[in-house]
Scaffold this active site. Structure first.
Site, PDB file in Angstrom:
ATOM      1  N   HIS A  85      -3.886  -0.664  38.168  1.00  0.00           N
ATOM      2  CA  HIS A  85      -5.840  -0.049  38.348  1.00  0.00           C
ATOM      3  C   HIS A  85      -5.064  -0.407  40.116  1.00  0.00           C
ATOM      4  O   HIS A  85      -4.396  -1.141  40.965  1.00  0.00           O
ATOM      5  CB  HIS A  85      -5.982  -1.219  37.297  1.00  0.00           C
ATOM      6  CG  HIS A  85      -6.279  -1.362  36.118  1.00  0.00           C
ATOM      7  ND1 HIS A  85      -6.563  -0.102  35.514  1.00  0.00           N
ATOM      8  CD2 HIS A  85      -5.660  -1.690  35.327  1.00  0.00           C
ATOM      9  CE1 HIS A  85      -6.432  -0.634  34.388  1.00  0.00           C
ATOM     10  NE2 HIS A  85      -5.532  -1.464  34.070  1.00  0.00           N
ATOM     11  N   HIS A 115      -1.535   0.930  19.400  1.00  0.00           N
ATOM     12  CA  HIS A 115      -2.339  -0.196  19.761  1.00  0.00           C
ATOM     13  C   HIS A 115      -2.820  -1.348  18.767  1.00  0.00           C
ATOM     14  O   HIS A 115      -2.856  -0.102  17.396  1.00  0.00           O
ATOM     15  CB  HIS A 115      -2.739   0.602  20.945  1.00  0.00           C
ATOM     16  CG  HIS A 115      -3.832  -0.395  21.637  1.00  0.00           C
ATOM     17  ND1 HIS A 115      -2.319  -0.893  22.708  1.00  0.00           N
ATOM     18  CD2 HIS A 115      -4.711  -1.416  20.820  1.00  0.00           C
ATOM     19  CE1 HIS A 115      -4.365  -1.891  23.749  1.00  0.00           C
ATOM     20  NE2 HIS A 115      -5.093  -2.167  22.471  1.00  0.00           N
ATOM     21  N   HIS A 154       1.386   3.930  31.988  1.00  0.00           N
ATOM     22  CA  HIS A 154       0.992   4.587  31.582  1.00  0.00           C
ATOM     23  C   HIS A 154       0.314   5.158  33.328  1.00  0.00           C
ATOM     24  O   HIS A 154       1.907   4.583  34.573  1.00  0.00           O
ATOM     25  CB  HIS A 154      -0.437   4.640  32.350  1.00  0.00           C
ATOM     26  CG  HIS A 154      -0.877   3.439  30.395  1.00  0.00           C
ATOM     27  ND1 HIS A 154      -1.214   4.215  29.587  1.00  0.00           N
ATOM     28  CD2 HIS A 154      -0.311   2.323  30.036  1.00  0.00           C
ATOM     29  CE1 HIS A 154      -1.548   3.082  28.277  1.00  0.00           C
ATOM     30  NE2 HIS A 154      -0.915   2.169  28.798  1.00  0.00           N
ATOM     31  N   LEU A 155       0.722   6.769  33.643  1.00  0.00           N
ATOM     32  CA  LEU A 155       1.328   7.184  34.736  1.00  0.00           C
ATOM     33  C   LEU A 155       0.324   7.788  35.323  1.00  0.00           C
ATOM     34  O   LEU A 155       0.217   7.947  36.583  1.00  0.00           O
ATOM     35  CB  LEU A 155       2.103   8.564  34.880  1.00  0.00           C
ATOM     36  CG  LEU A 155       4.038   8.319  34.472  1.00  0.00           C
ATOM     37  CD1 LEU A 155       4.340   9.212  33.679  1.00  0.00           C
ATOM     38  CD2 LEU A 155       4.179   7.211  35.287  1.00  0.00           C
ATOM     39  N   ARG A 156      -0.326   7.847  34.552  1.00  0.00           N
ATOM     40  CA  ARG A 156      -2.589   7.650  35.037  1.00  0.00           C
ATOM     41  C   ARG A 156      -2.971   9.667  35.381  1.00  0.00           C
ATOM     42  O   ARG A 156      -4.170   9.303  35.940  1.00  0.00           O
ATOM     43  CB  ARG A 156      -2.897   7.137  36.210  1.00  0.00           C
ATOM     44  CG  ARG A 156      -2.838   5.276  36.209  1.00  0.00           C
ATOM     45  CD  ARG A 156      -3.999   5.259  34.850  1.00  0.00           C
ATOM     46  NE  ARG A 156      -3.702   3.901  34.465  1.00  0.00           N
ATOM     47  CZ  ARG A 156      -3.779   2.904  33.576  1.00  0.00           C
ATOM     48  NH1 ARG A 156      -3.943   3.830  32.561  1.00  0.00           N
ATOM     49  NH2 ARG A 156      -4.119   2.020  33.357  1.00  0.00           N
ATOM     50  N   HIS A 170       7.118   3.062  27.102  1.00  0.00           N
ATOM     51  CA  HIS A 170       5.100   3.129  27.488  1.00  0.00           C
ATOM     52  C   HIS A 170       5.043   2.418  28.249  1.00  0.00           C
ATOM     53  O   HIS A 170       4.678   1.083  29.327  1.00  0.00           O
ATOM     54  CB  HIS A 170       5.125   1.481  26.300  1.00  0.00           C
ATOM     55  CG  HIS A 170       3.378   1.509  26.172  1.00  0.00           C
ATOM     56  ND1 HIS A 170       3.477   0.622  25.276  1.00  0.00           N
ATOM     57  CD2 HIS A 170       2.660   1.448  26.645  1.00  0.00           C
ATOM     58  CE1 HIS A 170       2.158   0.743  25.358  1.00  0.00           C
ATOM     59  NE2 HIS A 170       1.430   0.478  26.586  1.00  0.00           N
ATOM     60  N   ASP A 203       4.789  -1.315  29.902  1.00  0.00           N
ATOM     61  CA  ASP A 203       2.915  -0.755  29.346  1.00  0.00           C
ATOM     62  C   ASP A 203       3.194  -0.895  30.629  1.00  0.00           C
ATOM     63  O   ASP A 203       1.796  -1.702  31.064  1.00  0.00           O
ATOM     64  CB  ASP A 203       2.095  -2.244  28.455  1.00  0.00           C
ATOM     65  CG  ASP A 203       1.463  -1.762  27.794  1.00  0.00           C
ATOM     66  OD1 ASP A 203       0.609  -0.081  27.749  1.00  0.00           O
ATOM     67  OD2 ASP A 203       0.211  -2.341  27.630  1.00  0.00           O
ATOM     68  N   GLY A 233      -4.491  -4.933  32.299  1.00  0.00           N
ATOM     69  CA  GLY A 233      -3.314  -4.103  32.843  1.00  0.00           C
ATOM     70  C   GLY A 233      -2.760  -4.795  34.363  1.00  0.00           C
ATOM     71  O   GLY A 233      -3.209  -5.296  34.545  1.00  0.00           O
ATOM     72  N   HIS A 246       3.025  -3.354  21.669  1.00  0.00           N
ATOM     73  CA  HIS A 246       3.363  -4.198  22.662  1.00  0.00           C
ATOM     74  C   HIS A 246       3.302  -6.126  21.557  1.00  0.00           C
ATOM     75  O   HIS A 246       1.957  -6.409  21.914  1.00  0.00           O
ATOM     76  CB  HIS A 246       2.384  -4.687  23.853  1.00  0.00           C
ATOM     77  CG  HIS A 246       1.046  -3.420  23.487  1.00  0.00           C
ATOM     78  ND1 HIS A 246       0.478  -3.823  22.334  1.00  0.00           N
ATOM     79  CD2 HIS A 246       0.759  -2.206  24.017  1.00  0.00           C
ATOM     80  CE1 HIS A 246      -0.892  -3.197  22.463  1.00  0.00           C
ATOM     81  NE2 HIS A 246      -0.956  -2.484  23.596  1.00  0.00           N
TER      82      HIS A 246
END
Ligand code: DOR
Ligand code: ZN
Ligand code: ZN
Length: 432
Positions: free
Chosen positions: A312, A182, A65-67, A63, A308, A327, A235
């Site tokens: 940001h 989610h 988030h590479l954006r 899990h 996760d 996040g 999560h």
């Protein structure tokens, strides 16, 4: 290049090898594993002394988030995978809530192409379940799977239409790809910004009740049971979710679940600082919930630890608590948090840590890795379980610095990492 990692404590849940020994890496693969002195070391092999260290298969983060594409100001495939490498991960997923959303073959191929050129570790793209993450219409899951998605998820958003979820489970079963779900009812969450309980009352902040999570857990388990399909719960953070999960597993529902390092280590009490670094979805929960997820991991009700990792920018996070995005980053601190908070405190054994961070995520995602068996690709991490360190903001290699652990002390630090037999991180330094 050949390497022999000598004298470390080798932990391989796949083969059951557990003990002091030597590991030989040649031509990108595990060439031999055995008790000290039993492995024949060819000439021109680089010897790496691992006395006092743990040697195990590289961690796999289910899990992340590479954006990229779209929010390269927060993270890129290059920066996120570098953070992963530093944290001992040899593979990560790329969650689908990018801009544009990863709900079609073009975006999946873009991610794979970027990864091939720039990634420090393996990248497994996740396709969205619904078009645009809108929860209205299924994405072309077949095309997306054919393009290289290894799983499907609308993470960041809950798939609220139960009929759509039913169909998604049926399709995912057909393609044999996991569904990563989610778990939060947005209506029950309302305008909440933290866990609803004692601290939200004291602080006067709108709360998110634990039932926002557990009602979705209950629904998803029911639909999985009915369809006989497989689901993975993202999560899990509450005691009630754990109870539902435990009961469903006892009945044979095909479900796996993850917990994050931050939900294992931090409570809602921290929000009294009003520091938006503690704002996350699901929110940090009560001490009772934290104890419940720790015990659930220990007894196998919760299968794995997943970060996760949600980068940001500081500009976005430097808003008041109620306006900041949800996040926190997690790749670089996962091992330190889990070793310090779970292993040292007796919740997990070292083998269970390797199962939860490497062996089981590989099985759930149905990808290679999570093993040191002879012939397997050499994704290997060596870490020092006793080395004490403190996280400093200036040491973070992720593009975003939104870590709740800055200033915290840990024991357990990654020393060396091989990806497909290439030594990519050595003595706490990147080799390229
Ligand atoms: O805190 C979170 N951040 N939870 C999510 O589900 C999404 C993630 C993000 O993408 O920022
Ligand atoms: Zn999520
Ligand atoms: Zn997420």
């Amino acid at each position: 290049m050949r390497y022999c990692i000598k004298g470390g404590k080798i932990i391989d849940p796949a083969s059951g090898f557990y003990g002091i020994g030597d590991l030989l890496i040649a031509e990108g693969r595990i060439a031999a594993v055995g008790a000290s002195g039993t492995v024949t070391i060819p000439s021109d092999t680089e010897i790496i002394d691992a006395q006092g260290m743990i040697v195990c298969p590289g961690f796999i983060d289910l899990h992340t988030h590479l954006r990229e594409p779209g929010r390269e100001d927060k993270e890129t495939i290059a920066s996120g995978t570098k953070a992963a490498l530093k944290g001992g991960f040899t593979a990560v997923t790329a969650m689908a809530n990018t801009t544009p959303v990863s709900d079609n073959a073009v975006v999946i191929k873009y991610i794979l192409n970027q990864a091939q050129q720039e990634a420090a570790v393996k990248v497994y793209p996740v396709g969205a379940i619904s078009k645009g993450l809108k929860g209205e219409e299924l994405a072309e899951m077949g095309e997306v799977a054919a393009a290289g998605a290894i799983a499907f998820s609308d993470d960041g958003k809950t798939l609220m239409n139960p009929a759509l979820l039913r169909t998604a489970i049926e399709y995912a079963t057909l393609f044999d790809k996991p569904l990563l779900l989610h778990q939060e009812d947005p209506d029950l969450a309302g305008n909440g910004v933290m866990h609803e309980g004692y601290w939200s009352t004291v602080l006067g902040l709108p709360g998110i009740p634990d039932i926002a999570e557990s009602t979705i857990v209950a629904r998803d388990l029911e639909i999985a049971a009915y369809t006989k399909g497989k689901i993975h719960l993202c999560h899990i953070s509450t005691k009630r979710s754990v109870e539902l999960l435990r009961a469903a597993k006892a009945k044979g529902v095909k479900v796996t679940a993850e917990v994050t390092p931050h939900h294992l280590a931090l409570t809602d009490e921290l929000v009294q600082s009003f520091d938006s670094v503690y704002r996350v979805s699901p929110p940090l929960r009560s001490a009772e919930d934290v104890e419940a997820v720790r015990l659930a991991l220990k007894d196998g009700t919760i299968d794995i630890i997943a970060t996760d990792h949600a980068p940001h920018t500081l500009e976005e996070k430097h808003r008041e608590f109620s306006l900041a995005p949800n996040g926190m980053i997690g790749l670089e601190t996962a091992l330190g948090v889990v070793w310090t908070e779970l292993v040292k405190k007796g919740y997990l054994t070292d083998i269970q840590l390797v199962e939860a961070m490497s062996f089981k995520p590989a099985r759930i995602l149905n990808v290679p890795g999570g093993t040191l068996q002879v012939g397997a690709g050499a994704d290997v991490v060596v870490f020092d379980p006793e080395l004490e360190w403190e996280l400093k903001a200036s040491d973070i290699v992720s593009k975003s610095k939104n870590s709740p652990f800055i200033g915290r002390k840990f024991s357990g630090k990654v020393q060396h990492v091989w990806v497909d037999g290439k030594l990519k991180y050595f003595n706490e330094n990147f080799t390229e």
